[in-house]
Structures are given as structure tokens and as C-alpha cells.
Design an enzyme around this catalytic site. Sequence first.
Site, PDB file in Angstrom:
ATOM      1  N   SER A  30       0.876  -1.177  -0.017  1.00  0.00           N
ATOM      2  CA  SER A  30      -0.037  -0.128   0.005  1.00  0.00           C
ATOM      3  C   SER A  30       0.920   1.278  -0.149  1.00  0.00           C
ATOM      4  O   SER A  30       1.896   1.234  -0.934  1.00  0.00           O
ATOM      5  CB  SER A  30      -0.986   0.136   1.217  1.00  0.00           C
ATOM      6  OG  SER A  30      -2.066   1.061   1.263  1.00  0.00           O
ATOM      7  N   HIS A  57      -2.544  -1.223  -3.252  1.00  0.00           N
ATOM      8  CA  HIS A  57      -3.520  -0.354  -3.130  1.00  0.00           C
ATOM      9  C   HIS A  57      -3.444   1.031  -4.101  1.00  0.00           C
ATOM     10  O   HIS A  57      -2.419   1.620  -3.769  1.00  0.00           O
ATOM     11  CB  HIS A  57      -3.692   0.077  -1.685  1.00  0.00           C
ATOM     12  CG  HIS A  57      -4.157  -0.902  -0.789  1.00  0.00           C
ATOM     13  ND1 HIS A  57      -3.868  -1.035   0.468  1.00  0.00           N
ATOM     14  CD2 HIS A  57      -4.822  -2.037  -1.152  1.00  0.00           C
ATOM     15  CE1 HIS A  57      -4.452  -2.082   0.973  1.00  0.00           C
ATOM     16  NE2 HIS A  57      -4.842  -3.067   0.223  1.00  0.00           N
ATOM     17  N   ASP A 149      -4.647  -4.413   6.392  1.00  0.00           N
ATOM     18  CA  ASP A 149      -4.904  -5.465   5.160  1.00  0.00           C
ATOM     19  C   ASP A 149      -3.631  -6.476   4.976  1.00  0.00           C
ATOM     20  O   ASP A 149      -2.557  -5.997   5.004  1.00  0.00           O
ATOM     21  CB  ASP A 149      -5.074  -4.810   3.818  1.00  0.00           C
ATOM     22  CG  ASP A 149      -5.636  -5.346   2.689  1.00  0.00           C
ATOM     23  OD1 ASP A 149      -6.264  -6.521   3.316  1.00  0.00           O
ATOM     24  OD2 ASP A 149      -5.323  -5.334   1.562  1.00  0.00           O
TER      25      ASP A 149
END
Length: 208
Positions: A30, A57, A149
Site C-alpha cells: 500500500s 492499493h 490489510d
Amino acid sequence: MCKQQSKTVSESVIRNPQSAIRNLVVIAASAGGISPLTQVISQLPKGLAAAVIVVQHLSAKRETTLPEMLNRQSKLQVSLAEDGMPLEAGKVYIAEPGKHLLVEDDFLSVVFSERVHYVRPSADLLFVSAATSFGRRVIGVVLSGTGKDGALGCVSIKAKGGVTMAQDEATAGYYGMPQSAIDADAIDYVLPPNRIVDKIVELVNTTR
């Protein structure tokens, strides 16, 4: 066309008997993740006996150029994942921004459903589906990023006998995701990107 479905982490999977792909590497990244992801993908050797799937992401408001960027630096073929695409060793598949990416046996499944932990694509959904389909042949990697996540997905991978890694804090721009997976007692190795590559190659070349 992606599938319009609503699935939880535990429901978004398909049981798998024996997959033709020997190993599967799943990577989550991310914030601050592009640099370590590029390091890992660019250093993986040609002919790697594993398929590689990446959840990075990114904003869904514009078309991603990540596959093209990585493809220019990688010895492996890198492409944007498509629904129904078969998994092949020596290839890298990038999740499309704004859509979840799952593994169903030897194939990819693109799903548009609710966000998980505020993100879509979700590394947790990918990791859980990979663990269900590939069991101990999954290698899970969590790189730089905020949030949590990937932590639940790493728990699932370890429960199925797979191996997990997290980027070390010294080289990560943001440590929320790696730390969350570590705090969940779901990480086997904490390593810098170059050593993550070495460990992936070692594991892929080892019968598990």
C-alpha cells in the site's frame, strides 16, 4: 466483465483439489509500497517456478500503469489481472484498482463487492482464497503500507501450512500493514526486499 458479488473473507473462496501450478506467491503493498514492490519483482529470476499475484492499493479514479512499469524492469511477464485468466508459472498478475482479485483453483476471479478494511482490492481476500486453493504451496508477502490489510490473510496462509514474510521496519516507508501481520503472529520471516527475493527463490526451489 467482473462479477457482481458480495462475499466475506471466509466466503470468497473455492475448494481446490490438486493445482497444476506448483507454487503461488501473493504480495500485498500500500502506501510506500511501489519501491519495495519494484525491487522484489525486478529481482525475481526468469523461469521462476511460481505464479505471482500482487495487490497494490491504488486509486481507482484513473487507469493504472503499474503493470507496464513493472514489466519494463522485470524478467517475468507482468500483466493486469483479468477475470477467468489462468495462472501460469513465471508470470506476475496485478490486481486492478477498485476490484477484488481472488484465486479459484488455477484461475483468477475479479470481483466487485464491498470494501474490506476500507480497501478494494483486498489483500486479505486474495490471501485467503490463495491459501484455500494452494495450501502449503502459498508464499505470502506483506510490504510497506498503512492499515492492517494482509494480516488476516497471513493467518490463513500459515493455518494451511504456507510461508509468510513481512518487510522489515528499517526499509519500509509505512509499517502499519507489516506490523499488523506480525502482531497477529502470522509472519515467519521479517526481511528487507532483497532478502525477501532470496527467500522466495529458496522456498520455490524447495519441495514443500
